[in-house]
Structure formats: C-alpha cells, structure tokens
Design a protein around this motif. Sequence first.
Motif, PDB file in Angstrom:
ATOM      1  N   ALA A 131      45.295  35.218  43.076  1.00 10.59           N
ATOM      2  CA  ALA A 131      46.641  34.743  43.097  1.00 10.59           C
ATOM      3  C   ALA A 131      46.677  33.371  42.196  1.00 10.59           C
ATOM      4  O   ALA A 131      46.626  32.362  43.016  1.00 10.59           O
ATOM      5  CB  ALA A 131      46.929  34.481  44.528  1.00 10.59           C
ATOM      6  N   ARG A 151      50.410  43.051  44.834  1.00 11.43           N
ATOM      7  CA  ARG A 151      50.615  41.683  45.726  1.00 11.43           C
ATOM      8  C   ARG A 151      50.861  42.273  47.174  1.00 11.43           C
ATOM      9  O   ARG A 151      50.630  41.736  48.062  1.00 11.43           O
ATOM     10  CB  ARG A 151      51.746  40.898  45.043  1.00 11.43           C
ATOM     11  CG  ARG A 151      51.396  39.860  43.927  1.00 11.43           C
ATOM     12  CD  ARG A 151      52.354  38.913  43.870  1.00 11.43           C
ATOM     13  NE  ARG A 151      52.539  38.570  42.322  1.00 11.43           N
ATOM     14  CZ  ARG A 151      51.793  37.583  41.730  1.00 11.43           C
ATOM     15  NH1 ARG A 151      50.733  37.234  42.659  1.00 11.43           N
ATOM     16  NH2 ARG A 151      51.983  37.516  40.436  1.00 11.43           N
ATOM     17  N   GLU A 152      51.665  43.241  47.415  1.00 14.48           N
ATOM     18  CA  GLU A 152      52.052  43.766  48.672  1.00 14.48           C
ATOM     19  C   GLU A 152      50.899  44.675  49.185  1.00 14.48           C
ATOM     20  O   GLU A 152      50.726  44.693  50.451  1.00 14.48           O
ATOM     21  CB  GLU A 152      53.226  44.694  48.321  1.00 14.48           C
ATOM     22  CG  GLU A 152      54.509  44.134  47.761  1.00 14.48           C
ATOM     23  CD  GLU A 152      54.828  42.857  49.012  1.00 14.48           C
ATOM     24  OE1 GLU A 152      54.799  43.167  50.070  1.00 14.48           O
ATOM     25  OE2 GLU A 152      55.145  41.796  48.410  1.00 14.48           O
ATOM     26  N   PHE A 154      47.365  44.384  49.083  1.00 14.51           N
ATOM     27  CA  PHE A 154      46.242  43.673  49.441  1.00 14.51           C
ATOM     28  C   PHE A 154      46.113  42.424  49.258  1.00 14.51           C
ATOM     29  O   PHE A 154      47.042  41.838  48.270  1.00 14.51           O
ATOM     30  CB  PHE A 154      44.905  44.565  49.053  1.00 14.51           C
ATOM     31  CG  PHE A 154      44.688  44.468  47.604  1.00 14.51           C
ATOM     32  CD1 PHE A 154      44.357  43.347  46.773  1.00 14.51           C
ATOM     33  CD2 PHE A 154      45.434  45.503  46.734  1.00 14.51           C
ATOM     34  CE1 PHE A 154      44.300  43.556  45.396  1.00 14.51           C
ATOM     35  CE2 PHE A 154      45.147  45.878  45.593  1.00 14.51           C
ATOM     36  CZ  PHE A 154      44.506  44.499  44.679  1.00 14.51           C
ATOM     37  N   ASP A 155      45.349  41.714  49.832  1.00 16.73           N
ATOM     38  CA  ASP A 155      45.231  40.095  49.719  1.00 16.73           C
ATOM     39  C   ASP A 155      44.409  39.762  48.682  1.00 16.73           C
ATOM     40  O   ASP A 155      43.253  40.529  48.549  1.00 16.73           O
ATOM     41  CB  ASP A 155      44.509  39.609  50.921  1.00 16.73           C
ATOM     42  CG  ASP A 155      45.663  39.664  52.197  1.00 16.73           C
ATOM     43  OD1 ASP A 155      46.716  39.547  52.313  1.00 16.73           O
ATOM     44  OD2 ASP A 155      44.820  39.700  53.452  1.00 16.73           O
ATOM     45  N   TRP A 156      44.816  39.262  47.744  1.00 14.61           N
ATOM     46  CA  TRP A 156      44.278  38.653  46.544  1.00 14.61           C
ATOM     47  C   TRP A 156      43.248  37.710  46.650  1.00 14.61           C
ATOM     48  O   TRP A 156      43.395  36.924  47.852  1.00 14.61           O
ATOM     49  CB  TRP A 156      45.240  38.195  45.346  1.00 14.61           C
ATOM     50  CG  TRP A 156      45.970  39.269  44.911  1.00 14.61           C
ATOM     51  CD1 TRP A 156      46.248  40.657  45.335  1.00 14.61           C
ATOM     52  CD2 TRP A 156      46.677  39.455  43.722  1.00 14.61           C
ATOM     53  NE1 TRP A 156      47.094  41.359  44.571  1.00 14.61           N
ATOM     54  CE2 TRP A 156      47.488  40.394  43.331  1.00 14.61           C
ATOM     55  CE3 TRP A 156      46.763  38.557  42.602  1.00 14.61           C
ATOM     56  CZ2 TRP A 156      48.220  40.780  42.403  1.00 14.61           C
ATOM     57  CZ3 TRP A 156      47.477  38.580  41.582  1.00 14.61           C
ATOM     58  CH2 TRP A 156      48.138  39.652  41.431  1.00 14.61           C
ATOM     59  N   SER A 158      41.993  33.681  46.216  1.00 11.58           N
ATOM     60  CA  SER A 158      42.645  32.704  45.831  1.00 11.58           C
ATOM     61  C   SER A 158      41.735  31.672  45.099  1.00 11.58           C
ATOM     62  O   SER A 158      40.740  31.814  45.115  1.00 11.58           O
ATOM     63  CB  SER A 158      42.930  31.874  47.379  1.00 11.58           C
ATOM     64  OG  SER A 158      41.613  31.360  47.788  1.00 11.58           O
ATOM     65  N   ASP A 161      39.169  30.345  46.896  1.00 13.62           N
ATOM     66  CA  ASP A 161      37.907  31.266  47.251  1.00 13.62           C
ATOM     67  C   ASP A 161      36.936  31.212  46.213  1.00 13.62           C
ATOM     68  O   ASP A 161      35.618  31.017  46.124  1.00 13.62           O
ATOM     69  CB  ASP A 161      38.378  32.862  47.142  1.00 13.62           C
ATOM     70  CG  ASP A 161      39.256  33.105  48.297  1.00 13.62           C
ATOM     71  OD1 ASP A 161      39.037  32.422  49.453  1.00 13.62           O
ATOM     72  OD2 ASP A 161      40.127  33.993  48.504  1.00 13.62           O
ATOM     73  N   PRO A 185      38.676  41.068  45.201  1.00  8.40           N
ATOM     74  CA  PRO A 185      39.376  41.191  46.811  1.00  8.40           C
ATOM     75  C   PRO A 185      39.155  42.672  47.530  1.00  8.40           C
ATOM     76  O   PRO A 185      38.691  43.406  46.863  1.00  8.40           O
ATOM     77  CB  PRO A 185      40.854  41.374  46.441  1.00  8.40           C
ATOM     78  CG  PRO A 185      41.013  40.617  44.980  1.00  8.40           C
ATOM     79  CD  PRO A 185      39.742  41.060  44.403  1.00  8.40           C
TER      80      PRO A 185
END
Length: 189
Positions: A131, A151-152, A154-156, A158, A161, A185
């Motif tokens: 992201a 984007r909706e 799953f969590d990307w 950062s 990270d 991810p």
Amino acid sequence: MFTVSSMRARIRLIIADGLGRVDLVVNNAGVMLAAPFADGRAGEWQRMIDTNLSGALRVVDVFLPDLLAAAADGRTADLVNISSVAAHGVFPSFAVYCATKAALSHFSRNLRAELGPRKVRVTSIEPGLVATELQGHVDHPDVNAAIDDWREAFDWLSDADLAELIAFTVARPRHVNFPQIVAMPTGQV
C-alpha cells in the motif's frame, strides 16, 4: 561542467558530510505503469526502464565505492534492491514493468556473485502488493478497477512491513546474507 565520475564523487561527499560514510544502500525507486504492449506506450516503457532499471544501476554505481570501503574496513556493507514479485509473475498490461523488475532481480543475483567475495551483501526483496503511491501511477480503467477489488479483498503489505523486513535483513551477522526474499500479503495468491 561535471563529468560523470566527478558527479558521483560529489554526491558521495554531500551524503558523507550529512550522514557519514555509506554502508547501507536501499535501492527503492520505482514506477509501475499499466502499459499494454499493443497500445504502443513507448514513453511509458522508457520511463519504467529509466527509473526501475537504469536508475537502480546508477544508484549502485554511485555508492559501490563506499560499500566496498566499508566491507574492506571490516564493517557490514549492504545493498538492498527492491524488486517485485512481478519479476517472476505474469501480469497482463504490465509486461514492461515485469521485465524491468526481472532485470533488477537478475542484476542483484549477478552483483551478489561479484560482490559477495568482497564481503558486500546484496539482497533482492521482491514484495507483492504494498500500500504505497505506486498504484497511483496506473491510469488504465480496467486495471484500476482490479486494484480497487484487491484493496477490498485482503490486507496489503505496508511500507512499515518492508522497512521492518529490511531492518531484520541487514541486522544479521556480517557472514549471513539473504540473497532473495519474497514477501507477500497473506491473502495475495
């Protein structure tokens, strides 16, 4: 008028004056453009080549003397190139982006073979979706819709990270090198 050699030396001096001698380089510049090859977006192809590959080569060229000096002094010296899972994958509309990242990953492997015996560690980190503003470069409606869906879904990763991963990698003892790290991810397939 500056020569390339004098410009490299000047950049190293400016950075050394402000931060000290370089022993860690994180090569992270990149641009990702949806440029379906059939569209003939030669300007966008060139922009990706200039940034993702030529830019990375120039960064290494500028800082390699410092990394070699740090290693010769017995200090840890690290070059971390941020590539992408696109170096190994097939992503429609991103052939040139994928090619630049494949070239960067291959460059990293070869550079490691060259610099490893001189005690400079080279790591290629190949993240999946992160992201950042990178996706904001995309101006293709179908691809933008797919990015929004991901984007909706799953969590990307950062930027934090990846920073943590880099910090972990370069904090290993001098004799330990991670040549290639793929970071995805959990939900990205």
